[in-house]
Design a protein around this motif. Structure first.
Motif, PDB file in Angstrom:
ATOM      1  N   THR A   1       0.815  -1.201   0.000  1.00 30.43           N
ATOM      2  CA  THR A   1       0.000   0.000   0.000  1.00 30.43           C
ATOM      3  C   THR A   1       0.856   1.262   0.000  1.00 30.43           C
ATOM      4  O   THR A   1       0.325   2.358   0.086  1.00 30.43           O
TER       5      THR A   1
ATOM      6  N   GLN B   1       0.547  -1.361  -5.529  1.00 28.06           N
ATOM      7  CA  GLN B   1      -0.352  -2.405  -6.021  1.00 28.06           C
ATOM      8  C   GLN B   1      -1.134  -1.935  -7.252  1.00 28.06           C
ATOM      9  O   GLN B   1      -1.216  -2.654  -8.245  1.00 28.06           O
TER      10      GLN B   1
ATOM     11  N   LYS C   1      -0.848  -3.447 -11.055  1.00 37.06           N
ATOM     12  CA  LYS C   1      -2.033  -3.955 -11.759  1.00 37.06           C
ATOM     13  C   LYS C   1      -2.106  -3.367 -13.158  1.00 37.06           C
ATOM     14  O   LYS C   1      -2.359  -4.066 -14.129  1.00 37.06           O
TER      15      LYS C   1
ATOM     16  N   VAL D   1       0.607  -4.683 -15.585  1.00 39.92           N
ATOM     17  CA  VAL D   1       0.391  -6.040 -16.079  1.00 39.92           C
ATOM     18  C   VAL D   1      -0.770  -6.095 -17.053  1.00 39.92           C
ATOM     19  O   VAL D   1      -0.745  -6.853 -18.018  1.00 39.92           O
TER      20      VAL D   1
ATOM     21  N   HIS E   1     -12.555  -5.504 -22.732  1.00 40.44           N
ATOM     22  CA  HIS E   1     -12.347  -6.889 -22.298  1.00 40.44           C
ATOM     23  C   HIS E   1     -13.575  -7.421 -21.561  1.00 40.44           C
ATOM     24  O   HIS E   1     -13.991  -8.552 -21.766  1.00 40.44           O
ATOM     25  N   ARG E   2     -14.157  -6.568 -20.726  1.00 38.58           N
ATOM     26  CA  ARG E   2     -15.306  -7.021 -19.941  1.00 38.58           C
ATOM     27  C   ARG E   2     -16.544  -7.211 -20.794  1.00 38.58           C
ATOM     28  O   ARG E   2     -17.289  -8.162 -20.614  1.00 38.58           O
TER      29      ARG E   2
ATOM     30  N   PRO F   1     -15.320 -10.064 -24.564  1.00 39.03           N
ATOM     31  CA  PRO F   1     -14.095 -10.825 -24.328  1.00 39.03           C
ATOM     32  C   PRO F   1     -13.533 -11.510 -25.576  1.00 39.03           C
ATOM     33  O   PRO F   1     -12.314 -11.610 -25.717  1.00 39.03           O
ATOM     34  N   ASP F   2     -14.405 -11.934 -26.477  1.00 42.46           N
ATOM     35  CA  ASP F   2     -13.892 -12.656 -27.645  1.00 42.46           C
ATOM     36  C   ASP F   2     -13.159 -11.723 -28.604  1.00 42.46           C
ATOM     37  O   ASP F   2     -12.064 -12.028 -29.080  1.00 42.46           O
TER      38      ASP F   2
ATOM     39  N   LYS G   1      -9.623 -10.532 -27.469  1.00 44.22           N
ATOM     40  CA  LYS G   1      -8.457 -11.401 -27.672  1.00 44.22           C
ATOM     41  C   LYS G   1      -7.697 -11.022 -28.932  1.00 44.22           C
ATOM     42  O   LYS G   1      -6.482 -11.095 -28.980  1.00 44.22           O
TER      43      LYS G   1
ATOM     44  N   ASN H   1     -15.723  -5.485 -11.111  1.00 47.61           N
ATOM     45  CA  ASN H   1     -15.292  -5.615 -12.502  1.00 47.61           C
ATOM     46  C   ASN H   1     -14.165  -6.611 -12.676  1.00 47.61           C
ATOM     47  O   ASN H   1     -13.972  -7.164 -13.743  1.00 47.61           O
ATOM     48  N   ASN H   2     -13.393  -6.829 -11.591  1.00 45.60           N
ATOM     49  CA  ASN H   2     -12.305  -7.787 -11.692  1.00 45.60           C
ATOM     50  C   ASN H   2     -12.816  -9.205 -11.900  1.00 45.60           C
ATOM     51  O   ASN H   2     -12.056 -10.081 -12.309  1.00 45.60           O
TER      52      ASN H   2
ATOM     53  N   LYS I   1     -15.181  -9.936 -13.948  1.00 38.20           N
ATOM     54  CA  LYS I   1     -15.710 -10.039 -15.308  1.00 38.20           C
ATOM     55  C   LYS I   1     -14.557 -10.168 -16.288  1.00 38.20           C
ATOM     56  O   LYS I   1     -13.481  -9.657 -16.026  1.00 38.20           O
ATOM     57  N   PRO I   2     -14.700 -10.702 -17.468  1.00 39.33           N
ATOM     58  CA  PRO I   2     -15.896 -11.394 -17.938  1.00 39.33           C
ATOM     59  C   PRO I   2     -15.985 -12.811 -17.372  1.00 39.33           C
ATOM     60  O   PRO I   2     -14.965 -13.469 -17.241  1.00 39.33           O
TER      61      PRO I   2
ATOM     62  N   GLU J   1     -14.759 -16.656 -19.466  1.00 41.36           N
ATOM     63  CA  GLU J   1     -14.110 -16.095 -20.650  1.00 41.36           C
ATOM     64  C   GLU J   1     -13.702 -17.185 -21.639  1.00 41.36           C
ATOM     65  O   GLU J   1     -13.815 -17.034 -22.844  1.00 41.36           O
ATOM     66  N   GLU J   2     -13.206 -18.294 -21.117  1.00 34.63           N
ATOM     67  CA  GLU J   2     -12.731 -19.368 -21.988  1.00 34.63           C
ATOM     68  C   GLU J   2     -13.774 -20.483 -22.106  1.00 34.63           C
ATOM     69  O   GLU J   2     -13.454 -21.593 -22.483  1.00 34.63           O
TER      70      GLU J   2
ATOM     71  N   VAL K   1     -10.524  -7.836  -5.088  1.00 35.86           N
ATOM     72  CA  VAL K   1      -9.668  -6.830  -4.461  1.00 35.86           C
ATOM     73  C   VAL K   1      -8.325  -6.727  -5.183  1.00 35.86           C
ATOM     74  O   VAL K   1      -7.855  -5.641  -5.512  1.00 35.86           O
ATOM     75  N   LEU K   2      -7.706  -7.870  -5.447  1.00 34.77           N
ATOM     76  CA  LEU K   2      -6.336  -7.850  -5.962  1.00 34.77           C
ATOM     77  C   LEU K   2      -6.275  -7.829  -7.484  1.00 34.77           C
ATOM     78  O   LEU K   2      -5.271  -7.434  -8.054  1.00 34.77           O
ATOM     79  N   GLY K   3      -7.333  -8.257  -8.142  1.00 34.69           N
ATOM     80  CA  GLY K   3      -7.250  -8.463  -9.581  1.00 34.69           C
ATOM     81  C   GLY K   3      -6.698  -9.852  -9.840  1.00 34.69           C
ATOM     82  O   GLY K   3      -6.002 -10.433  -8.999  1.00 34.69           O
TER      83      GLY K   3
ATOM     84  N   ASP L   1      -4.427 -10.945 -11.856  1.00 40.76           N
ATOM     85  CA  ASP L   1      -2.978 -11.108 -11.982  1.00 40.76           C
ATOM     86  C   ASP L   1      -2.297 -11.203 -10.631  1.00 40.76           C
ATOM     87  O   ASP L   1      -1.544 -12.132 -10.359  1.00 40.76           O
ATOM     88  N   LEU L   2      -2.590 -10.255  -9.762  1.00 43.69           N
ATOM     89  CA  LEU L   2      -1.920 -10.250  -8.459  1.00 43.69           C
ATOM     90  C   LEU L   2      -2.358 -11.451  -7.627  1.00 43.69           C
ATOM     91  O   LEU L   2      -1.550 -12.079  -6.934  1.00 43.69           O
TER      92      LEU L   2
ATOM     93  N   ARG M   1      -0.405 -14.346  -8.696  1.00 45.90           N
ATOM     94  CA  ARG M   1       1.019 -14.294  -8.373  1.00 45.90           C
ATOM     95  C   ARG M   1       1.264 -14.402  -6.880  1.00 45.90           C
ATOM     96  O   ARG M   1       2.398 -14.541  -6.444  1.00 45.90           O
TER      97      ARG M   1
ATOM     98  N   SER N   1      -4.256  -5.125   2.190  1.00 49.25           N
ATOM     99  CA  SER N   1      -4.739  -3.951   1.450  1.00 49.25           C
ATOM    100  C   SER N   1      -5.720  -3.125   2.257  1.00 49.25           C
ATOM    101  O   SER N   1      -6.055  -2.016   1.859  1.00 49.25           O
TER     102      SER N   1
END
Lengths: 406, 365
Positions: free
Chosen positions: A135, A184, A188, A191, A358-359, A362-363, A366, B168-169, B171-172, B175-176, B238-240, B242-243, B246, B257
């Protein structure tokens, strides 16, 4: 009987062993780091600058020099190394105590480092270390070395790191041209394929040599002072541009981080005659696909009061307020569009439009995500819709100036 | 078999703490990214189905521990061999959980302390508890259950209040498509943590009201599944993604957080408490399963005598199974699932149930 004694002995051993003296860290053996600055030296090695709190000089009276102690509230030292772990451990040659990072709240990165090498690879040490907190705030030293930012002493708040954090928070809440980003958040965005980070810049107004002097604080108007200035725009981890003033605020509008701010509008040829104080704001960003092309729509809904009216205007008339609202919409829309255009010119999606695509699709995302920033984002059609409401006008209705000369 | 009686509530609490145990601390089903919560819920549904198999076996032989009814079903030789394998399985799993526990503590709280010390201290407490019998563990569970829920609810409120949750994290969704989720369910979440409830087959015979076993255990599995899914959904929001993927311990990062009102922050101790309570209960149940299995297989009159040697084995194995954390996790996800969880949690119980069904039909017919 013997059994009882053995149990007793075991309990005694247990009590002494378990009570937590294994990795004890005495407060007097710790150097509390408040801020950590990172620069590049001429050979391309990292220079880490540690702002270490002098507890005895912080306690006591608010005036520097009085009460608590004679020295400065922080001591600063710099070391070099090929990576940050080496920097931190080599610093032990200069300081008698173990460096303690749990309270390191500010990371300063120099503009040169952010431009040349980027921040993609330097944050890992902060992310990985269990002592360090994610943080912590990240700022860019604008126009100076980050060492100078760390060395500068500050008025009002004795510990400069605290001053930086509080200034960031306050200005985000009151003015909205800067944002408070922690490590953080930045990681995010780094990435994510659909978002680039923005980081607030902090600059030193005045002479760096003055800034680290205690005398600098003993005058009513210090020669050197720290100030937040602008939003640094990143792409692929590198600093590519600075957004200042209203353009920066445009970014903050879109990021839905405006808490309150002041928007000025012209009234009957008089420039910036009416000040509108935003008290509540909500931005929603959504994406739709049309003929295989993404389209963004930004919807801003602001509520606020009239803070100042320097021109004769009849604020008792709802029709007038409607007119003010209309001008306000235009003004805010203009700020937002300017920020979008500037970001599109830089080819850096700092708003997270890609994530919105993306939300919602999604297709299709890509296919687009690899060259989103360079191909799709700059040509993106962005539809901005602003609603602005004037709720109250303060303690007065008409300004006194409308009654002058009547 | 020792003389002990458990109430339905105690079983409920033990199953719940056991399921939450280490699963709430690790990135569960993170392979399917934002759909992890779905994979956990589906795994829970499958886990309930598996537990119904164990319950059917239990209802065929309500007062007999599994080590004995295996011999009744499969014959002396095969039954004994199976029972022995199960003892080894539970011992090994106990040491795996202990290793998880030690690695977590050493990584983020006690970097200078050897893992042996950390593990040994926890193991001492667990061995002592188990040597006093299953009732003691169950009663400790009742206390800890209240504590862990207070922690969880406080933590949840703080996370919501500090405005960290970004839906939102998540969504979607899908996906696959659904197939990766199904794959993760059948390779991970079905077995860990839900199928692991097979350890409770050794505890079921102590129930004072066998009729309630089904409702209690299944509802406990449901609640734990919902809790785990919620925890993972919160971690990701909260983290998304990716995080969270990891992080070695996403829950820790989530708790770190939290920043409320400038002073409620750095609540790592929440994680510590969840870690120790969960580790205690999970290792305790496994150790008890191994000990009681061994006691009934080898006709040991006082099971508590076996606790110390088996506890020592668990401790030593926990240090010996892997040379580093990455190796430990890799083994857990790939080797253990295929070679151990699948046969021990699915194939053998199904086989036992099938043969028990045939035998009992013959008897009544």
């Amino acid at each position: 009987m013997i059994r009882k004694w053995i149990v007793m002995l075991l309990m005694m051993i247990g009590v002494t062993l378990i009570s937590g003296c294994w990795s004890k860290k005495e407060l007097t053996d710790l150097a509390l780091i408040a801020a950590f600055g990172i620069d590049l030296d001429k050979e391309g090695r990292y220079v880490g600058t540690l702002q270490i709190v002098n507890p005895s000089n912080v306690a006591g009276s608010q005036q520097p020099g009085g009460g608590g102690g004679q020295g400065t509230a922080v001591s600063v030292l710099s070391t070099t190394g090929d990576n940050l772990d080496e920097v931190s451990r080599r610093a032990s040659t200069k300081i008698s105590r173990r460096l303690y990072y749990a309270h390191a709240n500010v990371i300063v990165i120099s503009e040169k480092l952010a431009k040349k090498e980027g921040i993609n690879s330097i944050l890992d040490a902060f992310d990985r270390d269990p002592e360090f907190r994610n943080t912590a705030t990240l700022v860019i030293a604008r126009g100076t070395k980050s060492a100078d930012i760390c060395r500068a002493l500050t008025i009002i708040d004795k510990i400069p790191a605290n001053k930086i954090i509080k200034t960031l928070k306050t200005t985000e809440n009151r003015w909205g041209e800067n944002i408070f980003t922690n490590i953080q958040d930045v990681m995010k965005s780094l990435v994510s394929d659909g978002k680039e980070p923005v980081i607030t810049g902090i600059q030193l107004n005045g002479d760096p040599r003055q800034a680290k002097n205690l005398e600098n604080l003993q005058v009513s108007s210090p020669e050197a002072i720290l100030q937040t200035n602008g939003l640094g725009v990143f792409k692929d981890g590198k600093l590519i541009d600075w957004f200042n003033g209203k353009r920066a605020r445009g970014v903050v509008w879109i990021l839905n981080k405006i808490k309150s701010t002041d928007v000025n509008i012209n009234w009957r040829e008089k420039k910036d005659a009416i000040a509108y104080e935003v008290i509540r704001e909500k931005t929603s960003v959504s994406a739709t696909m049309k003929n295989g092309n993404p389209r963004m729509s930004i919807h801003v809904r602001a509520e606020g009061n009239i803070g100042e009216a320097r021109a004769p205007v009849n604020l008792t008339d709802p029709g007038v307020l409607k007119k003010i609202e209309k001008v306000l919409k235009k003004e805010i829309k203009h700020e937002i569009q300017d920020a979008v255009q500037a970001a599109q010119k830089n080819k850096a999606d700092i708003f997270g439009f890609g994530e919105a695509v993306h939300r919602s699709a999604p297709d299709e995302w890509k296919k687009m995500k690899l060259d989103w920033n360079d191909k799709y984002f700059p040509k993106l059609k962005v539809n901005v819709k602003v609603e602005a409401f004037v709720r109250r006008t303060g303690l007065r209705n008409k300004p006194y100036s409308s009654n002058i000369g009547k | 078999m020792e003389k002990a009686k458990l109430s339905a509530y105690q079983l409920f609490v033990l199953v719940l703490l056991f399921e939450l145990g280490s699963a709430i601390l690790v990135p569960l089903a993170i392979d399917v990214k934002q759909d992890a919560w779905l994979a956990i819920l589906l795994g829970m549904a499958g886990g309930c189905f598996l537990f119904l198999i164990y319950l059917c076996l239990y209802y065929y032989y309500p007062n007999i521990p599994p080590a004995i009814y295996m011999q009744k079903i499969m014959g002396k030789a095969i039954g004994r061999a199976l029972a022995l394998l199960y003892i080894l399985y539970f011992t090994y799993l106990a040491s795996r959980v202990l290793r998880d526990f030690g690695e977590m503590l050493v990584t983020f709280a006690y970097p200078d302390t050897p893992m042996f010390i950390v593990n040994a201290l926890l193991m001492m407490a667990i061995v002592y508890t188990i040597s006093k019998g299953i009732e003691v563990l169950a009663r400790a569970g009742e206390l800890l259950f209240v504590l862990i829920y207070l922690l969880a609810i406080t933590g949840f409120i703080l996370i919501v209040v500090s405005g960290l949750i970004d839906i939102n994290n998540l969504k979607p969704m899908l996906e696959e498509g659904i197939s990766p989720v199904i794959k993760v369910v059948f390779t991970q979440t079905l077995y860990v943590p839900f199928g692991e409830a097979i350890a409770f087959t050794t505890i079921l015979p102590y129930l004072n009201n066998p009729k309630k076993a089904r409702v209690t255990a299944i509802s406990s599995l449901w609640l734990s599944g919902i809790n785990l899914a919620l925890a993972m959904a919160i971690n990701i929001s909260v983290l998304g993604v990716d995080l969270a993927s990891r992080s070695q311990f996403p829950l820790l990062s989530t708790i770190q957080s939290i920043q409320v009102a400038d002073f409620l922050e750095r609540l790592d101790v929440f994680f510590m408490l969840a870690l120790i309570i969960g580790g205690f209960c999970k290792i305790g149940v496994y150790l008890y399963a191994a000990v009681s299995g061994a006691a009934s297989l080898f006709n040991v009159k006082k099971p508590s005598k076996l606790v110390y040697p088996i506890g020592l084995v668990v401790l030593i194995v926990s240090l010996a199974i892997a040379s580093n954390f990455a190796e430990h996790l890799k083994e857990g996800l790939q080797v253990v699932t295929i070679l151990m969880h699948f046969p021990f949690q699915v194939i053998i119980p199904l086989l036992l149930l099938f043969i028990a069904f045939l035998k009992n039909r013959k008897k009544t017919g």
